[in-house]
Write a protein that holds these residues in place. Structure first.
Motif, PDB file in Angstrom:
ATOM      1  N   HIS A 157       0.365   5.134   4.463  1.00 29.34           N
ATOM      2  CA  HIS A 157       0.028   6.539   4.282  1.00 29.34           C
ATOM      3  C   HIS A 157       1.251   7.434   4.510  1.00 29.34           C
ATOM      4  CE1 HIS A 157      -4.113   5.463   3.880  1.00 29.34           C
ATOM      5  NE2 HIS A 157      -4.224   5.030   5.131  1.00 29.34           N
ATOM      6  N   LEU A 158       2.070   7.084   5.509  1.00 31.04           N
ATOM      7  CA  LEU A 158       3.283   7.845   5.766  1.00 31.04           C
ATOM      8  C   LEU A 158       4.235   7.769   4.582  1.00 31.04           C
ATOM      9  CD1 LEU A 158       3.932   6.854   9.490  1.00 31.04           C
ATOM     10  CD2 LEU A 158       3.193   9.099   8.649  1.00 31.04           C
ATOM     11  N   ARG A 159       4.347   6.588   3.968  1.00 30.56           N
ATOM     12  CA  ARG A 159       5.235   6.430   2.813  1.00 30.56           C
ATOM     13  C   ARG A 159       4.782   7.310   1.649  1.00 30.56           C
ATOM     14  NH1 ARG A 159       5.327   0.902   4.372  1.00 30.56           N
ATOM     15  NH2 ARG A 159       3.648   0.435   2.887  1.00 30.56           N
ATOM     16  N   VAL A 160       3.484   7.356   1.401  1.00 33.04           N
ATOM     17  CA  VAL A 160       2.959   8.165   0.293  1.00 33.04           C
ATOM     18  C   VAL A 160       3.181   9.650   0.563  1.00 33.04           C
ATOM     19  CG1 VAL A 160       0.858   8.878  -0.914  1.00 33.04           C
ATOM     20  CG2 VAL A 160       1.269   6.454  -0.443  1.00 33.04           C
ATOM     21  N   LEU A 161       2.897  10.097   1.791  1.00 31.81           N
ATOM     22  CA  LEU A 161       3.070  11.510   2.124  1.00 31.81           C
ATOM     23  C   LEU A 161       4.539  11.918   2.057  1.00 31.81           C
ATOM     24  CD1 LEU A 161       0.551  11.810   5.104  1.00 31.81           C
ATOM     25  CD2 LEU A 161       0.280  12.760   2.804  1.00 31.81           C
ATOM     26  N   HIS A 162       5.418  10.997   2.439  1.00 31.42           N
ATOM     27  CA  HIS A 162       6.848  11.289   2.342  1.00 31.42           C
ATOM     28  C   HIS A 162       7.300  11.332   0.883  1.00 31.42           C
ATOM     29  CE1 HIS A 162      11.161  10.055   2.193  1.00 31.42           C
ATOM     30  NE2 HIS A 162      11.256  10.980   3.127  1.00 31.42           N
ATOM     31  N   ALA A 163       6.808  10.394   0.079  1.00 29.83           N
ATOM     32  CA  ALA A 163       7.212  10.338  -1.330  1.00 29.83           C
ATOM     33  C   ALA A 163       6.758  11.567  -2.106  1.00 29.83           C
ATOM     34  CB  ALA A 163       6.646   9.072  -1.979  1.00 29.83           C
ATOM     35  N   THR A 164       5.685  12.206  -1.672  1.00 35.34           N
ATOM     36  CA  THR A 164       5.182  13.401  -2.363  1.00 35.34           C
ATOM     37  C   THR A 164       5.755  14.696  -1.787  1.00 35.34           C
ATOM     38  OG1 THR A 164       3.217  13.347  -0.937  1.00 35.34           O
ATOM     39  CG2 THR A 164       3.028  12.335  -3.110  1.00 35.34           C
ATOM     40  N   GLY A 165       6.686  14.581  -0.836  1.00 30.88           N
ATOM     41  CA  GLY A 165       7.360  15.762  -0.313  1.00 30.88           C
ATOM     42  C   GLY A 165       6.604  16.483   0.783  1.00 30.88           C
ATOM     43  N   LEU A 166       5.547  15.887   1.319  1.00 25.00           N
ATOM     44  CA  LEU A 166       4.758  16.542   2.359  1.00 25.00           C
ATOM     45  C   LEU A 166       5.270  16.229   3.755  1.00 25.00           C
ATOM     46  CD1 LEU A 166       1.159  16.017   0.905  1.00 25.00           C
ATOM     47  CD2 LEU A 166       2.643  18.029   0.716  1.00 25.00           C
ATOM     48  N   LEU A 167       6.085  15.178   3.874  1.00 20.08           N
ATOM     49  CA  LEU A 167       6.662  14.801   5.164  1.00 20.08           C
ATOM     50  C   LEU A 167       8.175  14.683   5.036  1.00 20.08           C
ATOM     51  CD1 LEU A 167       4.314  11.962   6.532  1.00 20.08           C
ATOM     52  CD2 LEU A 167       4.250  14.406   7.058  1.00 20.08           C
ATOM     53  N   THR A 168       8.860  14.937   6.152  1.00 12.36           N
ATOM     54  CA  THR A 168      10.284  14.634   6.252  1.00 12.36           C
ATOM     55  C   THR A 168      10.445  13.361   7.071  1.00 12.36           C
ATOM     56  OG1 THR A 168      10.531  15.972   8.265  1.00 12.36           O
ATOM     57  CG2 THR A 168      10.899  17.062   6.148  1.00 12.36           C
ATOM     58  N   ARG A 169      11.567  12.710   6.897  1.00  9.92           N
ATOM     59  CA  ARG A 169      11.801  11.453   7.604  1.00  9.92           C
ATOM     60  C   ARG A 169      13.221  11.451   8.141  1.00  9.92           C
ATOM     61  NH1 ARG A 169      10.416   6.348   4.096  1.00  9.92           N
ATOM     62  NH2 ARG A 169      12.359   6.950   3.047  1.00  9.92           N
ATOM     63  N   THR A 170      13.373  11.240   9.462  1.00 12.79           N
ATOM     64  CA  THR A 170      14.680  11.283  10.110  1.00 12.79           C
ATOM     65  C   THR A 170      14.830  10.087  11.038  1.00 12.79           C
ATOM     66  OG1 THR A 170      14.578  13.700  10.110  1.00 12.79           O
ATOM     67  CG2 THR A 170      16.255  12.681  11.489  1.00 12.79           C
ATOM     68  N   ARG A 171      15.980   9.439  10.976  1.00 15.53           N
ATOM     69  CA  ARG A 171      16.215   8.298  11.862  1.00 15.53           C
ATOM     70  C   ARG A 171      16.749   8.777  13.200  1.00 15.53           C
ATOM     71  NH1 ARG A 171      16.174   3.053  11.839  1.00 15.53           N
ATOM     72  NH2 ARG A 171      15.619   2.998   9.639  1.00 15.53           N
ATOM     73  N   ASP A 172      16.185   8.257  14.282  1.00 18.48           N
ATOM     74  CA  ASP A 172      16.608   8.567  15.644  1.00 18.48           C
ATOM     75  C   ASP A 172      16.797   7.239  16.377  1.00 18.48           C
ATOM     76  OD1 ASP A 172      17.193   9.766  18.041  1.00 18.48           O
ATOM     77  OD2 ASP A 172      15.096  10.126  18.581  1.00 18.48           O
ATOM     78  N   GLY A 219       4.403  20.682   3.360  1.00 17.76           N
ATOM     79  CA  GLY A 219       3.277  20.167   4.142  1.00 17.76           C
ATOM     80  C   GLY A 219       2.679  21.232   5.036  1.00 17.76           C
ATOM     81  N   ASP A 220       3.548  22.078   5.626  1.00 16.07           N
ATOM     82  CA  ASP A 220       3.057  23.189   6.451  1.00 16.07           C
ATOM     83  C   ASP A 220       2.188  24.134   5.633  1.00 16.07           C
ATOM     84  OD1 ASP A 220       4.178  22.426   8.857  1.00 16.07           O
ATOM     85  OD2 ASP A 220       6.029  23.551   8.541  1.00 16.07           O
ATOM     86  N   GLN A 221       2.627  24.448   4.428  1.00 12.79           N
ATOM     87  CA  GLN A 221       1.848  25.341   3.572  1.00 12.79           C
ATOM     88  C   GLN A 221       0.505  24.729   3.227  1.00 12.79           C
ATOM     89  OE1 GLN A 221       4.208  26.285   0.150  1.00 12.79           O
ATOM     90  NE2 GLN A 221       5.551  27.683   1.255  1.00 12.79           N
TER      91      GLN A 221
END
Length: 336
Positions: A288-303, A315-317
């Protein structure tokens, strides 16, 4: 305006953030000019604060004319506000003097503008002060809404281009405004304050759709390059309040699992923490995270060794978390 075949071939559109900034001063000074802009006017007045608006307001003459030097013909399709203002900052003192006097003619200039008729150094100082105030006013009144305004203006251009393709100049100007008439190669503009006859003569006509224009208007002076500002379509929708987000609609759009994930991520979280909060395994939420990220609703950052997921502005909107009650994990486990 008299347009020959070559002029029609060179008729084109442009956007001007500086023009919108300057013309909006009319609405700020005269609230009765357009009821459609009252929501914008109320918001701007609340934000102006300590900005000295007396000089800005004096730029609008009682007959609602504005100095031509403040709205130079755009050199590009969509110039930046700063680039247009830089052109104004190079205006010669005699032009500042001429345009201000023409704006107020036959009346005398008001006190804030009297320096225009003094020595050149004082006229230039007045010009620079006006530019500084316009830069501040742009940031407060227009810049926050410029993206939405530009979309509206470009939509009008698309409509006008289609009208031109379907019916030529006659159809292009037919529904632009009741004050405009196209007849026998002449574009007639009724109810103008200044009356003059201009032959475009190969210079081409530039059309400027405008949010704040209340009627079609060429420059005050017939000596200026041919430009026609006109009211854009759809202004009534611009200041309308955004609809209140509906959490059930978000579920219908994304499905319950992804809606819950999107609503959870007010702050960036790693996959293992998301899984812990939903009491499922990391693999249950990864797809689910991969799909939401691929559609631009999530950002992904490595820590370090983990990847943090958070909501994107889009996603906020979509969630509208500040206006609607967020969904939580209490609705059940996240599953496929």
């Amino acid at each position: 305006m008299v347009l020959d075949v070559e002029d029609l071939a060179d008729t084109r559109f442009a956007l001007s953030p500086l023009h919108e900034t300057v013309v909006s001063l009319r609405v700020l000074r005269d609230p009765g000019l357009s009821a459609l802009h009252l929501p914008w006017r109320r918001r701007v007045l609340d934000r102006l604060g300590a900005l000295d608006t007396s000089l800005l307001m004096s730029l609008v003459a009682p007959r609602r004319t504005l100095p031509d030097f403040l709205t130079p013909r755009p050199a590009a399709f969509a110039p930046a506000f700063e680039d247009e203002l830089a052109v104004v900052r190079r205006t010669l003192p005699q032009t500042v003097r001429r345009d201000l006097l023409a704006t107020y003619a036959p009346d005398a200039l008001p006190e804030p503008l009297r320096d225009a008729t003094a020595a050149d150094t004082r006229a230039l100082a007045l010009r620079d002060t006006v530019c500084d105030l316009l830069a501040q006013y742009w940031e407060i009144a227009i810049a926050p809404m410029w993206a939405q305004m530009r979309l509206l203006l470009e939509a009008d251009m698309t409509y006008r281009a289609r009208q031109l393709a379907l019916g030529g100049a006659r159809l292009l100007f037919a529904d632009m405004h009741p004050n405009l008439r196209w007849q026998d190669g002449v574009l007639h503009i009724d109810q103008m304050i200044s009356r003059y006859h201009v032959a475009v003569s190969g210079r081409g006509l530039l059309l400027l759709p405008s949010v704040f224009a209340h009627k079609p208007a060429p420059p005050v002076s017939p000596e200026e390059p041919p430009v026609l500002s006109y009211p854009t379509r759809g202004v009534a929708t611009l200041w309308a309040a955004a609809p209140t987000p509906d959490a059930t609609a978000l579920v219908a759009l994304l499905g319950a699992p992804r809606a819950k994930l999107l609503s959870l991520l007010d702050e960036p979280l790693p996959t293992v923490e998301i899984a812990r909060r939903f009491r499922v395994t990391p693999s249950a939420v990864s797809q689910h995270l991969r799909v939401l990220h691929a559609t631009g609703l999530l950002t992904r950052t490595r820590d370090g060794r983990q990847v943090l997921y958070g909501r994107s502005p889009l996603g906020d909107q979509l969630v509208g978390h500040s206006a609607a009650r967020p969904l939580t994990a209490k609705g059940g486990p996240v599953t496929g």
